[in-house]
Design a protein around this motif. Structure first.
Motif, PDB file in Angstrom:
ATOM      1  N   THR A 250       0.827  -1.200   0.000  1.00 12.35           N
ATOM      2  CA  THR A 250       0.000   0.000   0.000  1.00 12.35           C
ATOM      3  C   THR A 250       0.864   1.254   0.000  1.00 12.35           C
ATOM      4  O   THR A 250       0.551   2.249  -0.672  1.00 12.35           O
ATOM      5  CB  THR A 250      -0.939   0.004   1.224  1.00 12.35           C
ATOM      6  N   VAL A 251       1.979   1.219   0.740  1.00 13.35           N
ATOM      7  CA  VAL A 251       2.901   2.368   0.765  1.00 13.35           C
ATOM      8  C   VAL A 251       3.460   2.631  -0.631  1.00 13.35           C
ATOM      9  O   VAL A 251       3.453   3.771  -1.117  1.00 13.35           O
ATOM     10  CB  VAL A 251       4.046   2.132   1.764  1.00 13.35           C
ATOM     11  N   PRO A 261       9.517   9.356  -4.870  1.00  8.60           N
ATOM     12  CA  PRO A 261      10.465   8.246  -4.966  1.00  8.60           C
ATOM     13  C   PRO A 261      10.138   7.153  -3.952  1.00  8.60           C
ATOM     14  O   PRO A 261       9.713   7.436  -2.832  1.00  8.60           O
ATOM     15  CB  PRO A 261      11.812   8.903  -4.630  1.00  8.60           C
ATOM     16  N   HIS A 262      10.334   5.910  -4.361  1.00  8.50           N
ATOM     17  CA  HIS A 262      10.041   4.808  -3.439  1.00  8.50           C
ATOM     18  C   HIS A 262      10.926   3.595  -3.716  1.00  8.50           C
ATOM     19  O   HIS A 262      10.517   2.463  -3.514  1.00  8.50           O
ATOM     20  CB  HIS A 262       8.566   4.417  -3.512  1.00  8.50           C
ATOM     21  N   ASP A 263      12.164   3.846  -4.150  1.00  8.64           N
ATOM     22  CA  ASP A 263      13.076   2.736  -4.440  1.00  8.64           C
ATOM     23  C   ASP A 263      13.348   1.883  -3.199  1.00  8.64           C
ATOM     24  O   ASP A 263      13.330   0.647  -3.257  1.00  8.64           O
ATOM     25  CB  ASP A 263      14.404   3.272  -4.977  1.00  8.64           C
ATOM     26  N   ILE A 264      13.614   2.548  -2.073  1.00  5.80           N
ATOM     27  CA  ILE A 264      13.915   1.813  -0.837  1.00  5.80           C
ATOM     28  C   ILE A 264      12.662   1.108  -0.327  1.00  5.80           C
ATOM     29  O   ILE A 264      12.712  -0.063   0.082  1.00  5.80           O
ATOM     30  CB  ILE A 264      14.501   2.767   0.221  1.00  5.80           C
ATOM     31  N   SER A 265      11.540   1.800  -0.352  1.00  5.30           N
ATOM     32  CA  SER A 265      10.277   1.178   0.081  1.00  5.30           C
ATOM     33  C   SER A 265       9.968  -0.053  -0.760  1.00  5.30           C
ATOM     34  O   SER A 265       9.511  -1.080  -0.239  1.00  5.30           O
ATOM     35  CB  SER A 265       9.126   2.176  -0.041  1.00  5.30           C
ATOM     36  N   GLU A 266      10.225   0.036  -2.060  1.00  4.13           N
ATOM     37  CA  GLU A 266       9.965  -1.104  -2.939  1.00  4.13           C
ATOM     38  C   GLU A 266      10.900  -2.260  -2.627  1.00  4.13           C
ATOM     39  O   GLU A 266      10.494  -3.427  -2.655  1.00  4.13           O
ATOM     40  CB  GLU A 266      10.114  -0.678  -4.399  1.00  4.13           C
TER      41      GLU A 266
END
Length: 302
Positions: A250-251, A261-266
């Motif tokens: 969901t994040v 950006p969401h590279d780390i979250s991914e």
């Protein structure tokens, strides 16, 4: 509008799982009456044991309540439970407080349906585990109207640390904050595990790594509070790996929608997806760390 006196309140509680049951006991200690329902009929005895009244359905629970509280596994459960039958059963002017860790996007239509029925809504997803719920020291990230929160603070103080009932913004903000807190915590957990595994493989003693991290710029709440559990072999079996992955997904979905950006979250999400594939929907907030240990052939144990 004045505060809602818990001693005069009729509370409905839907959800008697590992968090809902201790919350129920604390509500019983302050409210005039607490009516409870859960989809699992085996939890009826737990409701009676803590002094609540068991209801055979969610609408029956809502009909007995001035304030309805939901403690459910995820957004789909909230959508199912908060049906028109439940909303019709609530008296106009009643309040629905959702303690579920949910998605702001998924929650919005349910909230609007509730408002259309004349029901006031607060979201208050929880920080903390079953021990915190039993002790009445949960942290609540509250989204919604500030005056409505002020009215219900005395009731929420029965289940949470009064200083940790935080109004974080309007509708959706509470759910979003909780998701971000979870993403950061799980990210810190796996990053710390990677550092520990690398340090051990390089020949550094585990206690040296632990103490140095805790007393340096690398320290975090995870290292100070939760790392000792991991080093004792406890993977924190208080939440299902499937629900953890859902929240992390969901994040990343929210980040895509908002073009951030969401590279780390991914990367954190993908690791938990791999853990879910390896272990199934088992309980364990640190099972992604177990996967890293397995891949390295090193157990992080004191």
């Amino acid at each position: 509008m004045g505060s809602y006196d818990p001693a005069m309140s009729r509370i409905g509680l839907i959800g008697m799982g590992r968090m809902g049951a201790p919350i129920c006991a604390n509500l019983v200690s302050v409210a005039r009456a607490v009516a409870v329902h859960d989809v699992d009929p085996a939890r009826e005895q737990a409701a009676w044991a803590c002094g609540a009244t068991w209801c055979s359905s969610a609408p029956e629970t809502a009909a007995a309540a001035d304030v309805l509280i939901t403690v459910l596994p995820g957004p789909a459960d909230v959508d199912t439970v908060m049906s028109d039958a439940v909303l019709d059963a609530l008296a106009p002017g009643a309040t629905w407080i959702d303690l579920t860790s949910s998605s702001p996007t998924a929650a919005a239509p349910v909230r609007e349906r509730a408002r259309a029925h004349g029901v006031e809504v607060l979201e208050a997803p929880m920080g903390g585990g079953p021990d915190d719920a039993r002790a009445g020291r949960l942290r609540l990230f509250v989204g919604g109207d500030g005056d409505l929160l002020a009215r219900h603070r005395p009731l929420l103080a029965a289940i949470a640390d009064p200083d940790a009932i935080t109004h974080v913004g309007g509708p959706g903000a509470g759910y979003t904050i909780k998701l971000l807190v979870n993403m950061l915590w799980f990210g810190q957990a796996v990053a710390t595990a990677e550092a520990l595994l690398l340090g051990r493989r390089a020949g550094i003693a585990l206690d040296v790594l632990r103490d140095t991290f805790a007393d340096s710029a690398a320290s975090s709440e995870f290292i100070r509070r939760d790392l000792p559990s991991l080093l004792a072999g406890d993977y924190l079996a208080s939440f299902g790996l499937d629900h953890i992955h859902d929240q992390l997904a969901t994040v990343t979905s929210l980040a895509r929608d908002l073009a951030t950006p969401h590279d780390i979250s991914e990367a954190v999400r993908r690791l938990h997806q791999q853990a879910l594939k390896r272990y199934g929907p088992a309980d364990g907030e640190l099972l992604a760390v177990a996967l890293l240990e397995e891949r390295t052939g090193i157990r992080l144990r004191e």
